[in-house]
Design a protein around this motif. Structure first.
Motif, mmCIF file in Angstrom:
data_model
loop_
_atom_site.group_PDB
_atom_site.id
_atom_site.type_symbol
_atom_site.label_atom_id
_atom_site.label_comp_id
_atom_site.label_asym_id
_atom_site.label_seq_id
_atom_site.Cartn_x
_atom_site.Cartn_y
_atom_site.Cartn_z
ATOM 1 N N GLU A 41 4.319 3.186 5.946
ATOM 2 C CA GLU A 41 5.410 3.788 6.724
ATOM 3 C C GLU A 41 6.747 3.498 6.040
ATOM 4 O OE1 GLU A 41 4.792 4.319 11.162
ATOM 5 O OE2 GLU A 41 4.022 2.296 10.839
ATOM 6 N N GLU B 194 5.943 12.357 1.538
ATOM 7 C CA GLU B 194 4.761 12.827 2.259
ATOM 8 C C GLU B 194 3.661 13.278 1.292
ATOM 9 O OE1 GLU B 194 6.751 14.292 6.495
ATOM 10 O OE2 GLU B 194 6.388 15.757 4.906
ATOM 11 N N ASP B 195 4.067 13.738 0.116
ATOM 12 C CA ASP B 195 3.073 14.115 -0.902
ATOM 13 C C ASP B 195 2.245 12.917 -1.360
ATOM 14 O OD1 ASP B 195 3.813 16.764 -0.825
ATOM 15 O OD2 ASP B 195 5.157 16.646 -2.562
ATOM 16 N N TYR B 196 2.798 11.704 -1.161
ATOM 17 C CA TYR B 196 2.062 10.479 -1.495
ATOM 18 C C TYR B 196 1.229 9.988 -0.301
ATOM 19 C CZ TYR B 196 4.941 9.865 -5.736
ATOM 20 O OH TYR B 196 5.569 10.018 -6.960
ATOM 21 N N SER B 197 1.122 10.804 0.733
ATOM 22 C CA SER B 197 0.412 10.437 1.968
ATOM 23 C C SER B 197 1.089 9.273 2.686
ATOM 24 C CB SER B 197 -1.058 10.088 1.679
ATOM 25 O OG SER B 197 -1.737 11.215 1.143
ATOM 26 N N ILE B 198 2.409 9.245 2.593
ATOM 27 C CA ILE B 198 3.212 8.238 3.280
ATOM 28 C C ILE B 198 3.680 8.810 4.610
ATOM 29 C CG2 ILE B 198 5.423 6.997 3.216
ATOM 30 C CD1 ILE B 198 5.061 6.775 0.179
ATOM 31 N N CYS B 199 3.677 8.004 5.644
ATOM 32 C CA CYS B 199 4.215 8.405 6.943
ATOM 33 C C CYS B 199 5.724 8.137 6.940
ATOM 34 C CB CYS B 199 3.539 7.616 8.068
ATOM 35 S SG CYS B 199 4.206 7.990 9.700
ATOM 36 N N LYS C 196 9.811 15.174 1.910
ATOM 37 C CA LYS C 196 8.626 15.940 1.516
ATOM 38 C C LYS C 196 7.915 15.298 0.320
ATOM 39 C CE LYS C 196 8.981 19.095 4.666
ATOM 40 N NZ LYS C 196 8.006 19.108 5.793
ATOM 41 N N LYS D 185 -0.729 4.897 0.367
ATOM 42 C CA LYS D 185 -1.340 5.814 1.321
ATOM 43 C C LYS D 185 -1.376 5.192 2.709
ATOM 44 C CE LYS D 185 -5.384 8.781 1.942
ATOM 45 N NZ LYS D 185 -6.706 9.200 1.391
ATOM 46 N N GLY D 186 -0.779 5.912 3.659
ATOM 47 C CA GLY D 186 -0.763 5.425 5.032
ATOM 48 C C GLY D 186 0.357 4.463 5.342
ATOM 49 N N LYS E 169 0.844 -1.190 0.000
ATOM 50 C CA LYS E 169 0.000 0.000 0.000
ATOM 51 C C LYS E 169 0.882 1.244 0.000
ATOM 52 C CE LYS E 169 -0.443 0.535 5.023
ATOM 53 N NZ LYS E 169 -1.363 0.720 6.165
#
Length: 428
Positions: free
Chosen positions: A322, A350-355, A347, A319-320, A317
């Motif tokens: 780590e 993080e634009d991919y909604s990754i922690c 950064k 989004k979300g 996955k």
């Protein structure tokens, strides 16, 4: 009579230089940061450029006279009023638009102008564009002091060549380029540096030549790395390992073996912009220099996007998820985070909604938070991640089994090309 020296700015460049001069001269190390003076007075250097024993050996508790040796540390301008030579080693970064920022240099020139006296010499070591010393800095000193350049006071330029974290090439072991505003002063400055630099000196014919030499050194390096970064992108599309290609090509005697990667720091990622802006002021719009900068500035986003592609390929996955980034400094085995390009990787992820978690034991977490507004982990993590990116090859990472940090089907992106080739590991 021996000359008394003040070094203005006690960072990665100024402190090693001040310590070295203090072995033979009376030196005042001046810095506006009170906390920096306090830590150095205790023999602690947070930049790790000067070890505690070497620093404590030259420290003196009171302002020395000309005939004494030793380093006195101060943030009080009154303590530098009786010096004969002022050496300026303040930072010269670029702003958010990549325009040269010489505000610290101007402020330091004002400081010199407020204390300089007839017969004194000011030497600049900060990286600048050709002409900055005589066109930007000297007029400030003249206005502040009411003294006339090359009549009442003199100047020189000797570009710093410090390589942060490099214990082999310390300041005294790096050949020093020197210059002066008159032939006599140039010789005096050259002799001053020659008295402590065991690698020797090179006396440039003018201040502008010395300034230009500095910016082209790092501009040339930047362009060479940009070439191999572009090469890495091309070879990746072809399914060819870049490191294997470079290893084969380097068997030729005149091949320049640069490595692909992130190009940040206080020099290589900055100096080309200083040269480019000055060129544009003369009506010339540089192509190769700025093309190299664009290529190198794109690498953070490229590494992040390639990591995401690998994750998708492994049915992970996005989004979300780590991701762990190993290393945040601009280079290995030093705490320097100035202009680090690892932030671009973070950064972009993080634009991919990754922690994103960043682990780096070297820099000061508070400095990273203040400068980049991210929190870093300073102790080894023990959780599992969908991906791990080796961004900086600190020696501490050699003992980490990165595979143990991966979740099922997790992947490793090796920016530095130091890990063995195997399934689940991608090298830049």
């Amino acid at each position: 009579m021996k000359k008394k020296i003040t070094v203005i700015g006690l960072g990665y460049v100024g402190l090693p230089l001040a310590r070295l001069f203090a072995t033979k001269y009376a030196v005042v190390g001046f810095d506006l940061k009170k906390n920096r003076i306090e830590e150095l007075t205790q023999g602690k250097d947070s930049t790790h450029e000067v070890d505690s024993e070497a620093l404590l050996k030259v420290l003196v508790s009171k302002n020395p006279s000309n005939e004494q040796n030793g380093l006195f540390l101060s943030d009080d301008i009154n303590d530098i009023k009786d010096s004969d030579i002022y050496i300026v080693t303040v930072p010269t970064p670029v702003d958010k638009n990549n325009h040269p920022d010489i505000s610290a240099l101007r402020k330091a020139s004002e400081t010199v102008g407020s204390v300089i006296e007839k017969g004194n010499i000011v030497i600049y070591e900060s990286t600048v564009y050709p002409g900055a010393t005589e066109e930007d800095c000297i007029p400030i000193i003249e206005r502040q002091s009411a003294l006339k350049f090359n009549v009442d006071f003199f100047a020189g330029y000797s570009p710093e060549r410090i390589n942060p974290g490099d214990k082999e090439h310390s300041v005294e072991k790096i050949l020093k380029v020197t210059s002066g505003s008159t032939p006599e002063i140039a010789t005096e400055i050259d002799e001053l540096y020659k008295s402590v630099i065991i690698a020797g000196t090179h006396l440039a014919p003018s201040i502008k030549v010395a300034e230009a030499a500095k910016v082209i050194e790092n501009s040339q390096r930047d362009i060479n790395i940009a070439f191999v970064n572009e090469l890495a992108k091309i070879l990746n599309l072809m399914g060819i390992d870049t490191n294997d290609v470079l290893k084969a090509a380097s068997t030729k005697w005149n091949f320049l073996n640069f490595k692909p990667g992130l190009v940040g720091g206080h020099c290589t990622g900055v100096d080309p912009y200083y040269l480019a802006q000055k060129a544009q002021e003369f009506g010339y719009h540089p192509e190769i220099i700025l093309a190299g900068r664009r290529m190198n500035d794109s690498m953070g986003h490229y590494i992040a996007s390639e990591t995401v592609k690998m994750m998708l390929k492994n049915d992970l996955k996005i989004k979300g998820s780590e991701v762990l980034v190993l290393g945040f400094t601009f280079k290995e085995n030093c705490p320097d985070v100035r202009n680090t390009k690892v932030i671009d990787v973070v950064k972009s992820l993080e634009d991919y909604s990754i922690c994103v978690n960043v682990f780096d034991p070297w820099p000061n977490p508070a400095e990273v938070k203040e400068t980049y507004d991210i929190d870093i982990i300073s102790k080894a993590p023990f959780k599992k991640y969908e991906a791990v990116i080796l961004a900086v090859s600190h020696k501490e990472f050699e003992s980490i089994n990165i595979k143990n940090l991966l979740s099922e089907n997790g992947i490793i992106y090796d920016v530095k090309g130091v890990l063995e080739k195997e399934s689940g590991v991608k090298r830049l």
